[in-house]
Design a protein around this motif. Sequence first.
Motif, mmCIF file in Angstrom:
data_model
loop_
_atom_site.group_PDB
_atom_site.id
_atom_site.type_symbol
_atom_site.label_atom_id
_atom_site.label_comp_id
_atom_site.label_asym_id
_atom_site.label_seq_id
_atom_site.Cartn_x
_atom_site.Cartn_y
_atom_site.Cartn_z
ATOM 1 N N THR A 100 -19.796 5.881 -1.933
ATOM 2 C CA THR A 100 -20.176 6.302 -0.328
ATOM 3 C C THR A 100 -19.093 5.749 0.622
ATOM 4 O O THR A 100 -19.004 6.234 1.588
ATOM 5 N N VAL B 235 -16.224 4.606 -0.027
ATOM 6 C CA VAL B 235 -14.928 5.099 0.001
ATOM 7 C C VAL B 235 -14.792 6.589 0.975
ATOM 8 O O VAL B 235 -14.131 6.798 1.578
ATOM 9 N N GLY B 236 -15.949 7.247 0.605
ATOM 10 C CA GLY B 236 -15.876 8.564 1.157
ATOM 11 C C GLY B 236 -16.181 8.597 2.802
ATOM 12 O O GLY B 236 -15.226 9.184 3.343
ATOM 13 N N SER C 114 -14.908 6.067 4.344
ATOM 14 C CA SER C 114 -13.420 5.321 4.941
ATOM 15 C C SER C 114 -12.686 6.666 4.964
ATOM 16 O O SER C 114 -11.682 7.021 6.069
ATOM 17 N N ILE C 115 -12.615 7.654 3.918
ATOM 18 C CA ILE C 115 -11.675 8.783 4.041
ATOM 19 C C ILE C 115 -12.110 9.624 4.858
ATOM 20 O O ILE C 115 -11.151 10.072 5.730
ATOM 21 N N CYS C 116 -13.306 9.848 5.278
ATOM 22 C CA CYS C 116 -13.624 10.529 6.651
ATOM 23 C C CYS C 116 -13.083 10.230 7.846
ATOM 24 O O CYS C 116 -12.519 10.679 8.385
ATOM 25 N N MET D 112 -10.426 8.092 8.261
ATOM 26 C CA MET D 112 -9.024 8.305 8.091
ATOM 27 C C MET D 112 -8.546 9.691 8.432
ATOM 28 O O MET D 112 -7.592 9.897 9.250
ATOM 29 N N LEU D 113 -9.333 10.744 7.905
ATOM 30 C CA LEU D 113 -8.920 12.072 8.180
ATOM 31 C C LEU D 113 -9.159 12.462 9.784
ATOM 32 O O LEU D 113 -8.388 13.025 10.366
#
Length: 186
Positions: free
Chosen positions: A155, A157-158, A160-162, A164-165
């Motif tokens: 959760t 990491v997800g 963080s990826i959002c 970053m996107l």
Amino acid sequence: PWCPYKVSAEGSAGGRLCFRSPARGFQCSARSCRSHRSPGGALVANVLRNGSVLLQWGLRGWGPPRPAPALHPAPALRGFVLNCSWDGTYTRFPCDSVELGAACRDYLLPEAHGGVRYRLCLRPRFAPPRPAPPAQCVEFRVEPAAMRDIVVAMTAVGGSICVMLVFICLLVAYITENLMSPAPRR
């Protein structure tokens, strides 16, 4: 009363004498732990959600004491011996052995491996002439606590990826707006 115990690694003699206070009045609730009882009923393993195991026992499950001969005093309880093993992929591994004092009625295994099948056997030790009764054994599997940690980590990491996107999209929009459009003529 304190519970004296000594932990010795498999294959080594001795060990350091330690003391712990007993967990009096502990009751296993369905939300926080699961109880596993030995076939004789004397030993209970309370597997807690945090990966630790609280063992509790009484003397009733080892059968009635044998009557002592009239010339000999009744044999005294000297303590308990706890042996542990766990199943690996292809073989069974021994855990550390624990010698517990006669006042002990529980013992805490602070860190059990998740997803591993354990077998714990407890045997009381009596002064001669009474022979030691058979051990009471309990088998259980500790739920892997890592699954909960994996969900939390995924959760994070997800998320963080959002984030970053979103930054990448804003950067592309800025570059597209400011660098790709033709400069105004003077």
